[in-house]
Design a protein around this motif. Sequence first.
Motif, PDB file in Angstrom:
ATOM      1  N   ALA A  49       0.848  -1.190   0.000  1.00 15.17           N
ATOM      2  CA  ALA A  49       0.000   0.000   0.000  1.00 15.17           C
ATOM      3  C   ALA A  49       0.880   1.233   0.000  1.00 15.17           C
ATOM      4  O   ALA A  49       2.027   1.188   0.461  1.00 15.17           O
ATOM      5  N   GLU A  50       0.312   2.326  -0.503  1.00 15.42           N
ATOM      6  CA  GLU A  50       1.042   3.582  -0.537  1.00 15.42           C
ATOM      7  C   GLU A  50       0.074   4.746  -0.387  1.00 15.42           C
ATOM      8  O   GLU A  50      -1.112   4.611  -0.708  1.00 15.42           O
ATOM      9  N   ILE A  51       0.613   5.858   0.093  1.00 13.05           N
ATOM     10  CA  ILE A  51      -0.202   7.051   0.285  1.00 13.05           C
ATOM     11  C   ILE A  51       0.625   8.257  -0.124  1.00 13.05           C
ATOM     12  O   ILE A  51       1.788   8.381   0.242  1.00 13.05           O
ATOM     13  N   THR A  52       0.019   9.134  -0.911  1.00 16.91           N
ATOM     14  CA  THR A  52       0.737  10.309  -1.387  1.00 16.91           C
ATOM     15  C   THR A  52       0.779  11.381  -0.304  1.00 16.91           C
ATOM     16  O   THR A  52       0.115  11.278   0.738  1.00 16.91           O
ATOM     17  N   SER A  62      -4.471  -7.877  -3.633  1.00 19.47           N
ATOM     18  CA  SER A  62      -4.398  -9.034  -2.727  1.00 19.47           C
ATOM     19  C   SER A  62      -4.789  -8.689  -1.287  1.00 19.47           C
ATOM     20  O   SER A  62      -5.128  -9.587  -0.507  1.00 19.47           O
ATOM     21  N   VAL A  63      -4.750  -7.420  -0.933  1.00 14.59           N
ATOM     22  CA  VAL A  63      -5.096  -7.021   0.437  1.00 14.59           C
ATOM     23  C   VAL A  63      -6.231  -6.006   0.471  1.00 14.59           C
ATOM     24  O   VAL A  63      -6.629  -5.550   1.549  1.00 14.59           O
ATOM     25  N   PHE A  67      -6.724  -4.353   4.259  1.00  7.85           N
ATOM     26  CA  PHE A  67      -5.669  -3.453   4.733  1.00  7.85           C
ATOM     27  C   PHE A  67      -6.025  -2.013   4.361  1.00  7.85           C
ATOM     28  O   PHE A  67      -6.635  -1.762   3.315  1.00  7.85           O
ATOM     29  N   ALA A  68      -5.586  -1.084   5.185  1.00  7.27           N
ATOM     30  CA  ALA A  68      -5.765   0.333   4.900  1.00  7.27           C
ATOM     31  C   ALA A  68      -4.528   1.092   5.351  1.00  7.27           C
ATOM     32  O   ALA A  68      -3.980   0.810   6.417  1.00  7.27           O
ATOM     33  N   ILE A  69      -4.128   2.053   4.542  1.00  7.25           N
ATOM     34  CA  ILE A  69      -2.971   2.889   4.873  1.00  7.25           C
ATOM     35  C   ILE A  69      -3.460   4.289   5.217  1.00  7.25           C
ATOM     36  O   ILE A  69      -4.430   4.784   4.629  1.00  7.25           O
ATOM     37  N   SER A  70      -2.800   4.897   6.178  1.00 12.40           N
ATOM     38  CA  SER A  70      -3.148   6.259   6.572  1.00 12.40           C
ATOM     39  C   SER A  70      -1.878   6.962   7.048  1.00 12.40           C
ATOM     40  O   SER A  70      -0.828   6.335   7.200  1.00 12.40           O
ATOM     41  N   GLU A  88      -0.986 -16.298   4.493  1.00  6.17           N
ATOM     42  CA  GLU A  88      -0.190 -15.811   3.362  1.00  6.17           C
ATOM     43  C   GLU A  88       0.227 -14.351   3.506  1.00  6.17           C
ATOM     44  O   GLU A  88       0.984 -13.835   2.680  1.00  6.17           O
ATOM     45  N   ASP A  89      -0.254 -13.670   4.530  1.00  7.57           N
ATOM     46  CA  ASP A  89       0.217 -12.314   4.817  1.00  7.57           C
ATOM     47  C   ASP A  89       1.513 -12.318   5.620  1.00  7.57           C
ATOM     48  O   ASP A  89       2.099 -11.259   5.862  1.00  7.57           O
ATOM     49  N   THR A  90       1.938 -13.495   6.030  1.00  8.44           N
ATOM     50  CA  THR A  90       3.181 -13.601   6.786  1.00  8.44           C
ATOM     51  C   THR A  90       4.359 -13.110   5.954  1.00  8.44           C
ATOM     52  O   THR A  90       4.578 -13.572   4.832  1.00  8.44           O
TER      53      THR A  90
END
Length: 121
Positions: A49-52, A62-63, A67-70, A88-90
């Motif tokens: 994940a990425e956030i500008t 896949s996530v 999943f969430a990015i902040s 599988e997130d390991t």
Amino acid sequence: QVQLVESGGGLVQPGGSLRLSCAASGTIFSLSAMGWYRQAPGKQRELVAEITSGGNTNVVDSVKGRFAISRDNAKNTAYLQMNSLKPEDTAVYYCYTQGPRSGDRMWGKYWGRGTQVTVSS
């Protein structure tokens, strides 16, 4: 000197949650993109994940939905909220920042040392 310090990894059961944090120093945080990659044993590092700098986010398929990015510019910190975790997130999760560093404003991409996330019963 740019430093990224990740925290929040650990062992969690399938279906559980974790929140990773990435505290940055030595950068102009508000002008920098932030993101997370992960690398599982025997696999290539992959974007998660990425956030500008403006708060626009991208989460890989896949996530997505789990999943969430902040980011919190007041704390110079980015977060990765991970829910409904699967084995599988390991992986080792690496934080990065891309932007100008403090002082000379030299643009670069900088990495943290990583934090281990293990999903297992």
